[in-house]
Motif scaffolding. Structure first.
Motif, short mmCIF file in Angstrom:
data_model
loop_
_atom_site.label_atom_id
_atom_site.label_comp_id
_atom_site.label_asym_id
_atom_site.label_seq_id
_atom_site.Cartn_x
_atom_site.Cartn_y
_atom_site.Cartn_z
N LEU A 196 35.58 42.96 34.92
CA LEU A 196 34.16 42.73 34.64
C LEU A 196 33.76 41.30 34.96
N VAL A 197 34.62 40.35 34.60
CA VAL A 197 34.36 38.94 34.91
C VAL A 197 34.33 38.74 36.43
N ALA A 198 35.27 39.36 37.13
CA ALA A 198 35.30 39.25 38.60
C ALA A 198 34.03 39.85 39.20
N ASN A 199 33.56 40.96 38.65
CA ASN A 199 32.32 41.58 39.13
C ASN A 199 31.13 40.63 38.96
N CYS A 200 31.02 40.05 37.78
CA CYS A 200 29.90 39.15 37.48
C CYS A 200 29.95 37.88 38.32
N LEU A 201 31.14 37.32 38.48
CA LEU A 201 31.27 36.13 39.32
C LEU A 201 30.95 36.45 40.77
N GLY A 202 31.34 37.64 41.21
CA GLY A 202 31.00 38.08 42.57
C GLY A 202 29.51 38.22 42.76
N ALA A 203 28.81 38.76 41.75
CA ALA A 203 27.36 38.90 41.83
C ALA A 203 26.69 37.53 41.95
N LEU A 204 27.17 36.59 41.17
CA LEU A 204 26.62 35.22 41.26
C LEU A 204 26.93 34.58 42.60
N ALA A 205 28.13 34.83 43.10
CA ALA A 205 28.50 34.28 44.41
C ALA A 205 27.65 34.90 45.52
N ALA A 262 39.28 41.88 45.18
CA ALA A 262 38.50 43.02 45.67
C ALA A 262 37.24 43.20 44.84
N HIS A 263 37.36 43.14 43.52
CA HIS A 263 36.18 43.25 42.65
C HIS A 263 35.17 42.15 42.98
N PHE A 264 35.65 40.94 43.10
CA PHE A 264 34.79 39.80 43.41
C PHE A 264 34.06 40.03 44.73
N THR A 265 34.80 40.39 45.77
CA THR A 265 34.22 40.55 47.11
C THR A 265 33.22 41.69 47.17
N VAL A 266 33.55 42.80 46.54
CA VAL A 266 32.65 43.96 46.55
C VAL A 266 31.31 43.60 45.91
N TYR A 287 25.59 47.25 36.83
CA TYR A 287 26.36 48.24 37.58
C TYR A 287 27.86 47.98 37.42
N GLY A 288 28.27 46.73 37.46
CA GLY A 288 29.67 46.39 37.24
C GLY A 288 30.14 46.82 35.87
N LEU A 289 29.30 46.60 34.87
CA LEU A 289 29.63 47.03 33.50
C LEU A 289 29.75 48.55 33.42
N LEU A 290 28.81 49.27 34.02
CA LEU A 290 28.85 50.73 33.99
C LEU A 290 30.08 51.29 34.70
N ILE A 291 30.45 50.69 35.81
CA ILE A 291 31.65 51.12 36.53
C ILE A 291 32.89 50.91 35.65
N GLU A 292 32.97 49.76 35.01
CA GLU A 292 34.12 49.48 34.15
C GLU A 292 34.16 50.43 32.95
N ILE A 293 33.03 50.74 32.37
CA ILE A 293 32.99 51.70 31.27
C ILE A 293 33.40 53.08 31.77
N GLU A 328 44.55 57.33 34.07
CA GLU A 328 45.32 56.20 34.58
C GLU A 328 44.45 55.01 35.00
N ARG A 329 43.24 54.94 34.51
CA ARG A 329 42.36 53.79 34.73
C ARG A 329 41.93 53.28 33.37
N SER A 330 41.43 52.06 33.32
CA SER A 330 40.98 51.53 32.04
C SER A 330 39.92 50.45 32.26
N LEU A 331 39.16 50.21 31.22
CA LEU A 331 38.18 49.14 31.23
C LEU A 331 38.94 47.81 31.12
N GLU A 332 38.71 46.91 32.06
CA GLU A 332 39.38 45.62 32.04
C GLU A 332 38.35 44.51 32.03
N LEU A 333 38.47 43.64 31.07
CA LEU A 333 37.55 42.51 30.95
C LEU A 333 37.66 41.60 32.17
N ALA A 334 38.86 41.41 32.69
CA ALA A 334 39.04 40.55 33.87
C ALA A 334 38.31 41.11 35.08
#
Length: 123
Positions: free
Chosen positions: A103-112, A42-46, A82-88, A95-101
């Motif tokens: 953030l990686v999915a967000n960045c890979l999605g942006a490149l895709a 979902a992160h990747f696709t968004v 924007y992906g970084l700011l959302i994760e922060i 019940e939510r947390s910053l997840e490195l995975a």
């Protein structure tokens, strides 16, 4: 004209904000392995969609010359930030947390998204 060409990107940004900062209680309860796989997809696709919409909007607008001629670069950078700011922001939501995975999915999605734009408009 900038807003007109980027309307869909702005609406998508708002959708990401609403979904990304929703409290953890609002998230559906499922098996942990289903969540991990679905969550990353979902992160990747968004962010594929976000990056693509930003590139299209930036390249069509003519208000900001630098943005128009470097649309791909600016769109991917905006998506990364924007992906970084959302994760922060998620670190401050119950019940939510910053997840490195994520953030990686967000960045890979942006490149895709850049790749999708290239395939549609440049190939």
């Amino acid at each position: 004209m900038f807003f007109r060409y980027n309307l869909f990107a702005f609406l998508w940004v708002l959708l990401i904000l609403l979904l990304g900062l929703a409290p953890g209680k609002s998230m559906p309860a499922t098996d942990i392995w289903d969540v991990i796989n679905f969550d990353k997809a979902a992160h990747f696709t968004v962010f594929v969609v976000l990056s693509f919409l930003l590139i299209v909007g930036f390249s069509k607008q003519y208000t900001f010359r630098a943005l128009r001629y470097r649309a791909e670069l600016f769109a991917v950078l905006v998506s990364f930030v924007y992906g970084l700011l959302i994760e922060i922001g998620q670190a401050f939501i119950p019940e939510r947390s910053l997840e490195l995975a994520d953030l990686v999915a967000n960045c890979l999605g942006a490149l895709a998204g850049w790749g999708v734009f290239y395939l549609i408009y440049k190939a």
